[in-house]
Design an enzyme around this catalytic site. Structure first.
Site, short mmCIF file in Angstrom:
data_model
loop_
_atom_site.label_atom_id
_atom_site.label_comp_id
_atom_site.label_asym_id
_atom_site.label_seq_id
_atom_site.Cartn_x
_atom_site.Cartn_y
_atom_site.Cartn_z
CG HIS A 130 36.68 40.91 45.21
ND1 HIS A 130 37.20 40.69 46.45
CD2 HIS A 130 37.55 41.77 44.61
CE1 HIS A 130 38.33 41.37 46.60
NE2 HIS A 130 38.55 42.05 45.49
N GLY A 172 35.18 46.88 57.93
CA GLY A 172 35.08 45.42 57.90
C GLY A 172 35.98 44.74 56.88
CG ASP A 224 40.97 42.36 64.48
OD1 ASP A 224 41.05 42.25 65.70
OD2 ASP A 224 40.44 41.50 63.74
CB CYS A 254 31.31 47.41 61.39
SG CYS A 254 30.66 45.95 60.66
CD GLN A 276 38.03 44.32 49.88
OE1 GLN A 276 39.08 43.70 49.77
NE2 GLN A 276 37.78 45.04 50.95
CB ILE A 281 31.04 37.48 46.68
CG1 ILE A 281 31.36 36.60 47.90
CG2 ILE A 281 32.33 37.93 46.01
CD1 ILE A 281 32.23 35.39 47.59
CG ASP A 282 27.46 39.67 51.30
OD1 ASP A 282 27.28 40.73 50.65
OD2 ASP A 282 28.00 39.66 52.43
CB CYS A 323 27.55 28.56 30.94
SG CYS A 323 28.37 27.20 30.09
P1 OAD Z 1 39.05 39.56 55.65
O1 OAD Z 1 38.57 38.32 56.29
O2 OAD Z 1 40.42 39.59 55.12
O3 OAD Z 1 38.94 40.77 56.69
C1 OAD Z 1 37.78 40.99 57.41
C2 OAD Z 1 38.04 42.09 58.41
O4 OAD Z 1 36.81 42.38 59.05
C3 OAD Z 1 39.03 41.72 59.51
O5 OAD Z 1 39.95 42.79 59.68
C4 OAD Z 1 38.17 41.54 60.75
O6 OAD Z 1 38.82 42.01 61.92
C5 OAD Z 1 37.01 42.45 60.44
N1 OAD Z 1 35.75 42.02 61.05
C6 OAD Z 1 35.22 40.79 61.16
N2 OAD Z 1 34.00 40.83 61.75
C7 OAD Z 1 33.76 42.14 62.00
C8 OAD Z 1 32.67 42.87 62.58
N3 OAD Z 1 31.56 42.25 63.00
N4 OAD Z 1 32.78 44.19 62.66
C9 OAD Z 1 33.89 44.84 62.23
N5 OAD Z 1 34.93 44.23 61.67
C10 OAD Z 1 34.85 42.89 61.56
O7 OAD Z 1 37.97 39.94 54.55
P2 OAD Z 1 38.10 41.00 53.36
O8 OAD Z 1 39.00 42.12 53.72
O9 OAD Z 1 36.74 41.34 52.93
O10 OAD Z 1 37.91 37.58 47.81
O11 OAD Z 1 38.79 40.11 52.25
C11 OAD Z 1 39.00 40.62 50.94
C12 OAD Z 1 38.89 39.54 49.90
O12 OAD Z 1 39.70 38.44 50.27
C13 OAD Z 1 37.50 38.96 49.77
O13 OAD Z 1 36.69 39.71 48.93
C14 OAD Z 1 37.76 37.58 49.23
C15 OAD Z 1 39.07 37.22 49.89
O14 OAD Z 1 39.94 36.50 49.09
C16 OAD Z 1 36.97 36.93 47.08
O15 OAD Z 1 35.93 36.59 47.56
C17 OAD Z 1 37.28 36.68 45.68
#
Ligand code: OAD
Length: 472
Positions: free
Chosen positions: A251, A342, A369, A384, A231, A233-234, A259
């Protein structure tokens, strides 16, 4: 050891109707939505042990609605009985009228919703409960489907989205009703400057990747990676060496930009400098056209986003990239192991994948978490990079992560990393890095108000499994 965590509010709510909050255990959660406060003081979900929730859910799944209601509700059930049962299923009903309304139908509706949610949860597998089971599976599986999220890049300084110090909390100052609106397509068209005022915060670093990215690369090198659905975007998977054909950037990514008017696509890096300086990048051709028209008629109206470049990130309201749809249906049927790493699994349709994979396929979580709204067979909690290094170290030499930090994380003989049982019922284990003396970032709830918000109109085609049978 049994965990004694405070009940959390990680949501498993429907996109359209926010009725319930999951309170079984902990997790990235929904701090701003009400729950506990909606309950009368005589209800205390802290008193409900996780085992009871597990047992109640199990009964419902195994015996169905009628037997469940007969067993758990008295014949002349009161509103309080219904609320208690909702809690026992692991949810706090939200937005309850105070004092509790006399209209029992409202509560029956919420109970029904909770029952449907529980029935859609997979049953944990009886033969995959321990760390050794997880390690065995990883070493034996040959078609591993890996779902990743922002947590696999946070060690590189990129914020995740929903943690207390995540991106959505960093954009609070914009005063949006929902921070996710920064990725709202309509809003971008109305005012692209909003996105460009904060886009620099999530601009990817170049040529960097984390040990967790390297772990996925090892799976690929061993021919075990069916596909990585990220998911993120990096675009850091590309630096780690994950092949294009093994990667679905669900994503989109910063790798390219288009554009919004003429659709011309450029290399993402071409607009990085402007993103860094919070300037709106524009398409030269469209700008020329616009200038020519304005020369003739300076009253001519152009939308704010006319000729603006937008990184090819999937905004809310946009369709997911086509390769998601090209692969997902087959991959969920073909995989022999699912690993989620993650991610809070709060955004559909990616979050739906865990429910669509056939129930017999084992599921492992690697995350800081725990995630309550899914039933993983084994959850390996911790950073992770530590968890990936732990796994790699345990599986032997050939699994060594091709990453400069691997040996630092593990220590010379893996002595830095330990694993502890956290919760036997939920099969949660914590990887501890003894060398890491830094104070742990608090894992209090994030700030999301709407969960499972679909991106675009996409949904994964339904697959008939026992668990997908709709509730009556
Ligand atoms: P979230 O921020 O919702 O969740 C990140 C998860 O990673 C959380 O459960 C954290 O506990 C965990 N986490 C953070 N740092 C960590 C580490 N070092 N090791 C292990 N776990 C860690 O992010 P996503 O689930 O990726 O959409 O969010 C999904 C989408 O929501 C993204 O792609 C974004 C956003 O809206 C777009 O960019 C369009």
């Amino acid at each position: 050891m049994q965990s004694n965590r405070a009940p959390s509010r990680s949501g498993i709510t429907e996109p359209s109707q926010v009725l319930l909050t999951n309170v079984t255990t902990n997790g990235a959660s929904d701090a701003s939505s009400s729950s506990e406060d909606d309950l009368e003081p005589n209800f205390n979900f802290n008193d409900i042990p996780p085992e009871l929730i597990t047992e109640t859910r199990k009964f419902l799944k195994e015996h169905g609605n009628i037997a469940f209601l007969e067993k758990y509700l008295p014949t002349a059930a009161s509103i309080d009985d219904i609320i208690r049962l909702i809690l026992q299923l692991g949810f706090v009903p939200k937005n309850l009228p105070r004092p509790h309304s006399v209209n029992i139908m409202e509560y029956i509706k919420i109970l029904n919703h909770a029952m449907m949610k529980v029935k859609s949860l997979r049953n944990r597998k009886d033969d995959v409960c321990t760390v050794d089971d997880a390690l065995n599976l990883i070493s034996k599986s040959n078609k591993i489907l890996v779902i990743t999220g922002a947590g696999i890049s946070t060690s590189l300084g990129i914020p995740d989205f929903r943690s207390s110090r995540g991106f959505y909390s960093m954009v609070k100052h914009l005063g949006l009703s929902d921070p996710q609106e920064v990725f709202d397509l309509e809003l971008f068209h109305v005012d692209p400057s909003l996105f460009y005022s904060i886009a620099h915060m999530i601009l990817p670093p170049e040529q960097m990747f984390s040990p967790m990215h390297s772990f996925i690369k090892v799976l690929q090198d061993k021919g075990k990676l069916l596909r990585n659905y990220t998911q993120n975007i990096d675009n850091l998977e590309s630096y780690a060496g994950i092949k294009k054909e093994n990667l679905v950037q669900c994503h989109g990514s910063f790798a390219t930009a288009s554009c919004v008017t003429c659709g011309v696509q450029v290399d993402g890096e071409e607009i990085f400098e402007q993103i860094r300086s919070k300037t709106i990048p524009v398409c030269p051709d469209c700008t020329k056209r616009k200038d020519a028209i304005l020369k003739k008629n300076d009253d001519y109206y152009f939308a704010e986003s006319y000729g603006v470049f937008k990184p090819d990130i999937t905004f809310f309201g946009e369709a997911l990239p086509s390769n998601f749809h090209d692969h997902i249906r087959e991959d969920i049927l073909e995989c022999d192991l699912l690993i989620c790493a993650g991610t809070s699994l709060k955004v559909a349709p990616v979050s739906d994948i865990v429910d669509k994979v056939p129930e017999k396929i084992p599921q492992i979580l690697i995350n800081k978490d725990p995630i309550d709204h899914c039933h993983f067979d084994v959850s390996l909690l911790g950073y992770c990079d530590d968890v990936a290094s732990y796994i790699a170290n345990k599986l032997g030499e050939s699994w060594s992560l091709p990453h400069k930090d691997f040996s630092t994380i593990t220590g010379e003989n893996g002595e830095n990393l330990e694993i502890e049982l956290v919760d036997v019922v939920l099969r949660e284990f914590q990887v501890i890095n003894k060398a890491n003396t830094e104070e742990e970032e608090p894992t209090e709830p994030g700030i999301l108000t709407i969960e499972n918000t679909p991106i675009g109109d996409d949904s994964i085609p339904p697959i008939e499994t026992k668990e997908n049978t709709p509730a009556v």
